[in-house]
Design a protein around this motif. Structure first.
Motif, PDB file in Angstrom:
ATOM      1  N   ALA A 178       0.822  -1.210   0.000  1.00  0.00           N
ATOM      2  CA  ALA A 178       0.000   0.000   0.000  1.00  0.00           C
ATOM      3  C   ALA A 178       0.862   1.269   0.000  1.00  0.00           C
ATOM      4  N   TYR A 179       1.996   1.219   0.694  1.00  0.00           N
ATOM      5  CA  TYR A 179       2.860   2.403   0.792  1.00  0.00           C
ATOM      6  C   TYR A 179       3.478   2.765  -0.552  1.00  0.00           C
ATOM      7  N   ALA A 180       3.546   1.815  -1.470  1.00  0.00           N
ATOM      8  CA  ALA A 180       4.124   2.094  -2.788  1.00  0.00           C
ATOM      9  C   ALA A 180       3.386   3.223  -3.495  1.00  0.00           C
ATOM     10  N   ALA A 181       2.080   3.364  -3.234  1.00  0.00           N
ATOM     11  CA  ALA A 181       1.308   4.437  -3.875  1.00  0.00           C
ATOM     12  C   ALA A 181       1.819   5.808  -3.446  1.00  0.00           C
ATOM     13  N   LEU A 182       2.138   5.957  -2.162  1.00  0.00           N
ATOM     14  CA  LEU A 182       2.674   7.229  -1.678  1.00  0.00           C
ATOM     15  C   LEU A 182       4.037   7.518  -2.292  1.00  0.00           C
ATOM     16  N   ALA A 183       4.897   6.495  -2.324  1.00  0.00           N
ATOM     17  CA  ALA A 183       6.228   6.684  -2.905  1.00  0.00           C
ATOM     18  C   ALA A 183       6.127   7.091  -4.373  1.00  0.00           C
ATOM     19  N   GLY A 184       5.227   6.465  -5.100  1.00  0.00           N
ATOM     20  CA  GLY A 184       5.123   6.747  -6.520  1.00  0.00           C
ATOM     21  C   GLY A 184       4.601   8.133  -6.837  1.00  0.00           C
TER      22      GLY A 184
END
Length: 445
Positions: A178-184
């Protein structure tokens, strides 16, 4: 953009990125305390259990050069986002795996994502912070990675005991995905308004030449061997063999062993920023500090492995863990060397090369320990670990020798450049052991 706004943006980008790295370290080291449960769940012995770590770290090491090329080509934001997705997917697959081959596949996926985090983070730091702050920010990043390692000791042990294998790893993998969305969406490759480094496609036939060019730089080669020598011993203990050593050879309870492994993490968390601040102000001290650590590490292993009966006093084991915990902070020198002697456009490739060093050593040592444990099993718990952990000392001695060789060669290049009046990253004073016949002596720094 004002200097104050640029500074705030740099720290924001770093904060978002470093959380991915912290998560990667947590997932990477989760088998440190989950190893016994993994052995029971999949019905395997010490050598097969060691394959989990060897495979994961082997994939990590093999991916470093491709990761450097990917970062140079596509930018750290995209690569770090992909890393978070792979780590999360690998850990969720590991949570659901009910067979040894499937579990191995899951750790390979996790290792692939893990491999893409550190190089991407370092490229972001290089792009957003001035060179004089690079070593400090890298050291803080490595220290914060220790928080992920710390979470994989006592807290992970308690979670496994209370909610079980599947739910524990499913939650961790799901949160990371889920955190990948913030990083992207929030990361930026370079500060707002800054030109993006040219990233022309690299033909496959040119990859080897690019890697070879970075490898020929003595600073890159020295960084490789510094990383090889400094970071692998605490990694081998924290990833897999420290917990069995403390419970089987030293007779400690699982909770006490988990707490003692936390010493490796706390030492790195405390030592990292101190080490980074020191070498940031006095970069000429980088290699003397590395050499001092290596000498202390060799002495530590000689005492531990030479103790009669294989069971040194617990206080001595704690001191040994404190000394070895400084390997992580010392290994950050390797990345400072890559940063200093390579351009921003190619520093990702050079950093990947350097990062191969420590994880190659970790792979070799972890597999060797597992194999020696099975061979020495008839000798009893304490003595078999004495025999098995000697593999770590042998790898350490080899790495120390190669570090010494390339330190002298790298110094020769810097001294020669300074003598020609060229700008060098660090001003050095010629010593008696330098090759003065081949290197002109510059003015004293």
């Amino acid at each position: 953009m004002s200097a104050e706004r640029a500074r705030r943006q740099a720290w924001l980008v770093w904060s978002i990125a470093v959380i991915v790295y912290v998560a990667a370290v947590f997932h990477r080291t989760s088998l440190g305390v989950a190893g016994p449960q993994a052995a029971e769940r999949f019905g395997v012995g010490p050598a097969a259990l060691g394959v989990f770590t060897v495979l994961q770290i082997g994939v990590y090491a093999a991916m470093q050069i491709p990761t450097g090329l990917l970062v140079d080509r596509f930018g750290p934001r995209r690569v770090l986002t992909a890393a978070a997705l792979l780590i999360g997917a690998g850990q969720m697959l590991f949570a659901l795996a009910d067979s040894y081959p499937l579990a191995l596949s899951a750790r390979a996926v996790l290792g692939c994502g893990d491999a893409m985090t550190w190089v991407s983070l370092l490229r972001l730091i290089a792009g957003h912070f001035p060179a004089r702050k690079y070593a400090v920010v890298v050291s803080i990043s490595a220290a914060l990675g220790g928080a992920g390692n710390l979470a994989s000791t006592m807290p992970l042990t308690m979670l496994l005991d209370n909610v079980g294998w599947t739910l524990t790893f499913l939650i961790g993998g799901g949160l990371t995905t889920a955190y990948a969305a913030l990083a992207g969406t929030r990361l930026r490759d370079v500060p707002e308004g800054a030109p993006v480094p040219a990233a022309d496609p690299v033909p496959l036939r040119s990859v080897g030449r690019s890697v070879a060019a970075a490898w020929r730089i003595p600073g890159t080669r020295l960084g490789f061997w510094v990383h090889f020598s400094t970071m692998f011993a605490p990694a081998v203990l924290g990833l897999l063999w420290g917990f069995p050593y403390l419970t089987e050879a030293q007779g400690l309870s699982p909770h006490v062993a988990s707490a003692m492994l936390g010493v490796l993490v706390i030492g790195a968390i405390v030592g990292g920023p101190l080490f980074g601040a020191l070498i940031g102000r006095r970069p000429e001290l980088r290699m003397p500090l590395v050499v001092g650590f290596l000498a202390a590490a060799v002495l530590t292993w000689v005492v531990l492995l030479g103790w009669p009966g294989g069971q040194p006093p617990i206080a001595l084991v704690v001191i040994a863990l404190v000394v070895l915990s400084l390997g992580g902070p010392a290994s950050t020198v390797a990345f400072a060397l890559a940063r200093d002697y390579n351009s921003l456009r190619t520093v990702g490739t050079a950093t990947g090369l350097v990062n191969v060093g420590g994880f190659s050593a970790t792979t070799i040592a972890a597999l060797s320990v597992g194999l020696l444990l099975e061979v020495a099993a008839p000798l009893g718990s304490a003595v078999k670990f004495q025999v098995a952990l000697s593999a770590i000392l042998l790898v350490l001695l080899f790495g120390t020798w190669r570090t010494a060789v390339w330190w002298r060669r790298a110094r020769a290049v810097v001294l020669a450049a300074a003598a020609r009046g060229e700008e060098v990253p660090v001003q050095l004073r010629a010593r008696r052991w330098d090759d003065l016949a081949a290197v002109p002596v510059p003015a004293a720094a």
